[in-house]
Write a protein that holds these residues in place. Structure first.
Motif, PDB file in Angstrom:
ATOM      1  N   MET A  81       0.580  -0.831   0.516  1.00  0.00           N
ATOM      2  CA  MET A  81       0.139  -0.233   0.205  1.00  0.00           C
ATOM      3  C   MET A  81       0.601   0.896  -0.310  1.00  0.00           C
ATOM      4  N   ASN A  82       0.351   1.988  -1.001  1.00  0.00           N
ATOM      5  CA  ASN A  82       1.664   3.251  -1.164  1.00  0.00           C
ATOM      6  C   ASN A  82       0.625   4.998  -1.645  1.00  0.00           C
ATOM      7  N   SER A  83       1.413   5.638  -1.209  1.00  0.00           N
ATOM      8  CA  SER A  83       0.415   7.430  -1.075  1.00  0.00           C
ATOM      9  C   SER A  83      -0.467   7.226  -0.479  1.00  0.00           C
ATOM     10  N   LEU A  84      -0.437   5.876   1.079  1.00  0.00           N
ATOM     11  CA  LEU A  84      -1.479   5.992   1.692  1.00  0.00           C
ATOM     12  C   LEU A  84      -2.320   7.518   2.163  1.00  0.00           C
ATOM     13  N   LYS A  85      -3.802   7.062   2.225  1.00  0.00           N
ATOM     14  CA  LYS A  85      -4.990   8.315   2.536  1.00  0.00           C
ATOM     15  C   LYS A  85      -5.349   8.212   3.909  1.00  0.00           C
ATOM     16  N   PRO A  86      -5.844   9.108   4.744  1.00  0.00           N
ATOM     17  CA  PRO A  86      -6.760   8.797   5.788  1.00  0.00           C
ATOM     18  C   PRO A  86      -7.806   8.158   5.668  1.00  0.00           C
ATOM     19  N   GLU A  87      -8.614   8.870   4.708  1.00  0.00           N
ATOM     20  CA  GLU A  87      -9.628   7.733   4.003  1.00  0.00           C
ATOM     21  C   GLU A  87      -9.439   6.025   4.292  1.00  0.00           C
ATOM     22  N   ASP A  88      -7.912   5.358   3.721  1.00  0.00           N
ATOM     23  CA  ASP A  88      -7.740   4.233   3.675  1.00  0.00           C
ATOM     24  C   ASP A  88      -7.910   3.628   5.246  1.00  0.00           C
ATOM     25  N   THR A  89      -7.596   4.810   6.276  1.00  0.00           N
ATOM     26  CA  THR A  89      -8.239   3.745   7.621  1.00  0.00           C
ATOM     27  C   THR A  89      -9.353   3.124   7.290  1.00  0.00           C
ATOM     28  N   ALA A  90      -8.708   1.628   8.069  1.00  0.00           N
ATOM     29  CA  ALA A  90      -9.961   0.874   8.253  1.00  0.00           C
ATOM     30  C   ALA A  90      -9.082  -0.247   9.270  1.00  0.00           C
ATOM     31  N   VAL A  91      -9.826  -1.876   9.465  1.00  0.00           N
ATOM     32  CA  VAL A  91      -9.468  -3.305   9.966  1.00  0.00           C
ATOM     33  C   VAL A  91      -9.238  -3.899   8.295  1.00  0.00           C
ATOM     34  N   TYR A  92      -7.908  -4.421   8.004  1.00  0.00           N
ATOM     35  CA  TYR A  92      -7.837  -4.841   6.980  1.00  0.00           C
ATOM     36  C   TYR A  92      -8.012  -6.218   6.550  1.00  0.00           C
ATOM     37  N   TYR A  93      -8.427  -6.925   6.483  1.00  0.00           N
ATOM     38  CA  TYR A  93      -8.518  -8.439   6.307  1.00  0.00           C
ATOM     39  C   TYR A  93      -8.182  -9.490   5.081  1.00  0.00           C
ATOM     40  N   CYS A  94      -7.993 -10.396   5.001  1.00  0.00           N
ATOM     41  CA  CYS A  94      -7.888 -11.388   4.606  1.00  0.00           C
ATOM     42  C   CYS A  94      -8.877 -12.078   3.770  1.00  0.00           C
ATOM     43  N   ASN A  95      -8.504 -12.577   2.625  1.00  0.00           N
ATOM     44  CA  ASN A  95     -10.067 -13.818   1.905  1.00  0.00           C
ATOM     45  C   ASN A  95      -9.551 -14.462   1.587  1.00  0.00           C
ATOM     46  N   LEU A  96      -9.964 -15.981   1.604  1.00  0.00           N
ATOM     47  CA  LEU A  96      -9.453 -16.809   1.003  1.00  0.00           C
ATOM     48  C   LEU A  96     -10.987 -17.491   0.416  1.00  0.00           C
ATOM     49  N   GLN A  97     -10.768 -18.341  -0.532  1.00  0.00           N
ATOM     50  CA  GLN A  97     -12.305 -18.736  -1.032  1.00  0.00           C
ATOM     51  C   GLN A  97     -11.925 -19.511  -2.394  1.00  0.00           C
ATOM     52  N   ASP A  98     -13.102 -20.529  -2.865  1.00  0.00           N
ATOM     53  CA  ASP A  98     -13.353 -20.803  -4.286  1.00  0.00           C
ATOM     54  C   ASP A  98     -14.911 -21.156  -3.844  1.00  0.00           C
ATOM     55  N   SER A  99     -15.527 -21.736  -4.316  1.00  0.00           N
ATOM     56  CA  SER A  99     -17.387 -22.713  -4.985  1.00  0.00           C
ATOM     57  C   SER A  99     -17.282 -22.472  -3.507  1.00  0.00           C
ATOM     58  N   ARG A 100     -16.352 -23.399  -2.650  1.00  0.00           N
ATOM     59  CA  ARG A 100     -17.086 -24.138  -1.428  1.00  0.00           C
ATOM     60  C   ARG A 100     -16.451 -24.003  -0.600  1.00  0.00           C
ATOM     61  N   LEU A 101     -15.478 -22.453  -0.100  1.00  0.00           N
ATOM     62  CA  LEU A 101     -15.557 -22.547   0.986  1.00  0.00           C
ATOM     63  C   LEU A 101     -14.780 -20.656   1.036  1.00  0.00           C
ATOM     64  N   SER A 102     -15.001 -20.302   2.250  1.00  0.00           N
ATOM     65  CA  SER A 102     -14.812 -18.571   2.303  1.00  0.00           C
ATOM     66  C   SER A 102     -14.363 -18.739   3.573  1.00  0.00           C
ATOM     67  N   SER A 103     -12.734 -18.302   3.650  1.00  0.00           N
ATOM     68  CA  SER A 103     -12.523 -18.164   4.911  1.00  0.00           C
ATOM     69  C   SER A 103     -11.834 -16.913   5.607  1.00  0.00           C
ATOM     70  N   TRP A 104     -11.549 -16.241   6.925  1.00  0.00           N
ATOM     71  CA  TRP A 104     -11.554 -14.588   6.870  1.00  0.00           C
ATOM     72  C   TRP A 104     -10.336 -15.047   8.042  1.00  0.00           C
ATOM     73  N   GLY A 105      -9.301 -14.098   7.769  1.00  0.00           N
ATOM     74  CA  GLY A 105      -8.644 -13.860   8.951  1.00  0.00           C
ATOM     75  C   GLY A 105      -9.632 -13.080  10.056  1.00  0.00           C
ATOM     76  N   GLN A 106      -8.281 -12.675  10.920  1.00  0.00           N
ATOM     77  CA  GLN A 106      -9.041 -11.750  12.409  1.00  0.00           C
ATOM     78  C   GLN A 106      -8.602 -10.052  12.232  1.00  0.00           C
ATOM     79  N   GLY A 107      -7.921 -10.122  11.210  1.00  0.00           N
ATOM     80  CA  GLY A 107      -7.794  -8.500   9.939  1.00  0.00           C
ATOM     81  C   GLY A 107      -7.355  -7.988  11.075  1.00  0.00           C
ATOM     82  N   THR A 108      -6.435  -6.606  10.813  1.00  0.00           N
ATOM     83  CA  THR A 108      -5.455  -6.001  10.993  1.00  0.00           C
ATOM     84  C   THR A 108      -5.791  -4.868  10.936  1.00  0.00           C
ATOM     85  N   GLN A 109      -5.303  -3.354  12.031  1.00  0.00           N
ATOM     86  CA  GLN A 109      -5.571  -2.333  11.513  1.00  0.00           C
ATOM     87  C   GLN A 109      -4.519  -1.484  10.950  1.00  0.00           C
ATOM     88  N   VAL A 110      -4.719  -0.990  10.027  1.00  0.00           N
ATOM     89  CA  VAL A 110      -4.446   0.802   9.130  1.00  0.00           C
ATOM     90  C   VAL A 110      -4.698   1.684   9.919  1.00  0.00           C
TER      91      VAL A 110
END
Length: 114
Positions: A81-110
């Motif tokens: 992530m470059n040239s970050l802006k205040p509006e990029d502030t959020a909890v960011y989550y990683c996701n893995l998915q296919d047709s049967r599965l969708s999994s999430w991480g716990q998130g990391t604050q930016v």
């Protein structure tokens, strides 16, 4: 059960950069990997996605500033992530998915603030 662990969040000044990483407990081969974010009072939204063939798509708000990548052998996906802006502030989550599965991480604050 697959587990996703995000890291790399933190406080950065406007215009700064961060790299988020997501480590998956198993292989990511064959899965679509994505980064999403959720700001206070807002719905979770897609930031970037990378498919199994390496093709990507980005939210309009981050195009040209963020880059998603994956390393199948290591089971990791990153978000530069470059040239970050205040509006990029959020909890960011990683996701893995296919047709049967969708999994999430716990998130990391930016937080982007001066």
């Amino acid at each position: 059960q697959v587990q996703l662990v995000e890291s790399g969040g933190g406080l950065v000044q406007p215009g700064g950069s961060l790299i988020l990483s997501c480590k998956v407990s198993g292989t990511i081969f064959g899965y679509v990997m994505g980064w999403y974010r959720q700001a206070p009072g807002k719905q979770r939204e897609l930031v970037a996605r990378i498919r199994t063939d390496g093709t990507t798509n980005y939210a309009d708000s981050v195009k040209g500033r963020f880059t998603i990548s994956r390393r199948n052998a290591e089971g990791t996906v990153s978000l530069q992530m470059n040239s970050l802006k205040p509006e990029d502030t959020a909890v960011y989550y990683c996701n893995l998915q296919d047709s049967r599965l969708s999994s999430w991480g716990q998130g990391t604050q930016v937080t982007v603030s001066s």
